[in-house]
Design an enzyme around this catalytic site. Structure first.
Site, PDB file in Angstrom:
ATOM      1  N   ASP A   1       0.847  -1.652   0.217  1.00 42.20           N
ATOM      2  CA  ASP A   1      -0.077   0.216   0.510  1.00 42.20           C
ATOM      3  C   ASP A   1       1.019   1.111  -0.113  1.00 42.20           C
ATOM      4  O   ASP A   1       1.875   1.844   0.765  1.00 42.20           O
ATOM      5  CB  ASP A   1      -0.623  -0.018   1.622  1.00 42.20           C
ATOM      6  CG  ASP A   1      -2.036  -1.065   1.743  1.00 42.20           C
ATOM      7  OD1 ASP A   1      -1.664  -2.123   0.511  1.00 42.20           O
ATOM      8  OD2 ASP A   1      -2.693  -0.872   2.469  1.00 42.20           O
TER       9      ASP A   1
ATOM     10  N   HIS B   1       4.076  -1.804   2.880  1.00 45.23           N
ATOM     11  CA  HIS B   1       3.633  -1.226   2.685  1.00 45.23           C
ATOM     12  C   HIS B   1       4.604  -0.220   1.476  1.00 45.23           C
ATOM     13  O   HIS B   1       5.995  -0.505   2.054  1.00 45.23           O
ATOM     14  CB  HIS B   1       3.307   0.033   3.613  1.00 45.23           C
ATOM     15  CG  HIS B   1       2.477   0.183   4.240  1.00 45.23           C
ATOM     16  ND1 HIS B   1       2.363  -0.860   5.222  1.00 45.23           N
ATOM     17  CD2 HIS B   1       1.109   0.785   3.786  1.00 45.23           C
ATOM     18  CE1 HIS B   1       0.968  -0.810   5.550  1.00 45.23           C
ATOM     19  NE2 HIS B   1       0.107   0.474   5.061  1.00 45.23           N
TER      20      HIS B   1
HETATM   21 NI    NI Z   1      -2.314   3.197   3.631  1.00 49.36          NI
END
Ligand code: NI
Length: 273
Positions: free
Chosen positions: A80, A225
């Site tokens: 992400d 991430h």
């Molecule tokens: Ni996020």
């Protein structure tokens, strides 16, 4: 199509058909999955995406990816908040070397500056996903803001690589009825996760590696991430280690296609066998 029937096509269906046309232009098998309910059913039930068996879908692909064995374990790595070339490209290289794929839930405002990374994702068979344009909690937005946040990212990704995102991850994992309804309108399911590495919090590669290897099982969706170098450090170890353990690294769409499919506007945390 008769005039009377045409009127029955609601807003959602029009969006889905538009999406499918764009995907067809991009030579994507998912377009066939989206168009099928409209062509075959003439009903207004939610479109079911990725329910066509992989073997059938693969025939539509111009360049079939590596074969997936439905009898073997498979998991979806998800990244992400990117793309961020300095991190994303390291993860992509590691995936390429291991013959794996992942799903990238991108913040729309990061896309234009990292177009090469987005195109590399597509070239490697990774899935492009929507994480809003400005990393907004979608529960705080009115309908117009939702459309701007979700539509803006879809447009940015489409402009960058010619592929329209078909999956969305809500920032913070936050959803409510209104935002899920809007996702349904836009033809996207909300993809949650079953393993949270908390990489953004500790930024320690060893903790990320340990968290995944201690918990991972067939059908997991793993949250990371691709904006922290420590996450790239972890991915470079994890990706070959997971393959070594017998896991097929597939996209969320691929995983879902073997495990019951997805419906726009619904939430999915895992796809266990
Ligand atoms: Ni996020």
């Amino acid at each position: 199509m008769k005039k009377k029937r045409r009127k029955k096509i609601n807003r959602r269906r029009r969006k889905q058909i538009l999406t499918a046309v764009k995907l067809l232009a991009a030579g994507t098998a998912a377009a066939v999955l989206l168009l099928k309910p409209a062509v075959l059913c003439n009903v207004e039930e939610p479109a079911v995406i990725s329910r066509v068996p992989r073997s059938e879908a693969a025939e539509e692909e111009e360049t079939p990816g590596p074969q997936i064995d439905p009898e073997q374990p498979m998991i979806a790595l998800t990244f992400d908040d990117g793309p961020k070339a300095s991190v994303t490209n390291r993860i992509l290289k590691s995936l390429e070397e291991a013959g794996g794929r992942a799903t990238f839930f991108m913040v729309g405002s990061n896309v234009a500056a990292n177009e090469d990374s987005v195109n590399q994702m597509v070239a490697q068979g990774c899935q492009v996903g929507n994480h809003t344009f400005g990393h907004k909690y979608i529960t705080n937005l009115n309908i117009q803001e939702l459309e701007t946040q979700l539509g803006g990212t879809n447009q940015a990704v489409l402009d960058a690589c010619g592929i329209l995102p078909m999956v969305m991850r809500p920032p913070g994992g936050k959803t409510d009825e209104a935002s899920l309804n809007e996702l349904a309108e836009m033809g996207m399911p909300a993809i949650m996760w079953s393993i949270d590495t908390k990489d953004w919090q500790h930024r320690d590669a060893q903790i990320t590696i340990q968290t995944v290897l201690e918990q991972v099982k067939d059908g997991d969706i793993i949250l990371m991430h691709d904006i922290y170098s420590a996450t790239a450090d972890a991915a470079e170890v994890l990706i070959p280690a997971l393959v070594e353990r017998g896991f097929q690294l597939v996209t969320v769409g691929e995983l879902a296609s073997f495990r019951g499919g997805m419906v726009p506007g619904q939430k999915y945390y895992r796809f266990y066998p």
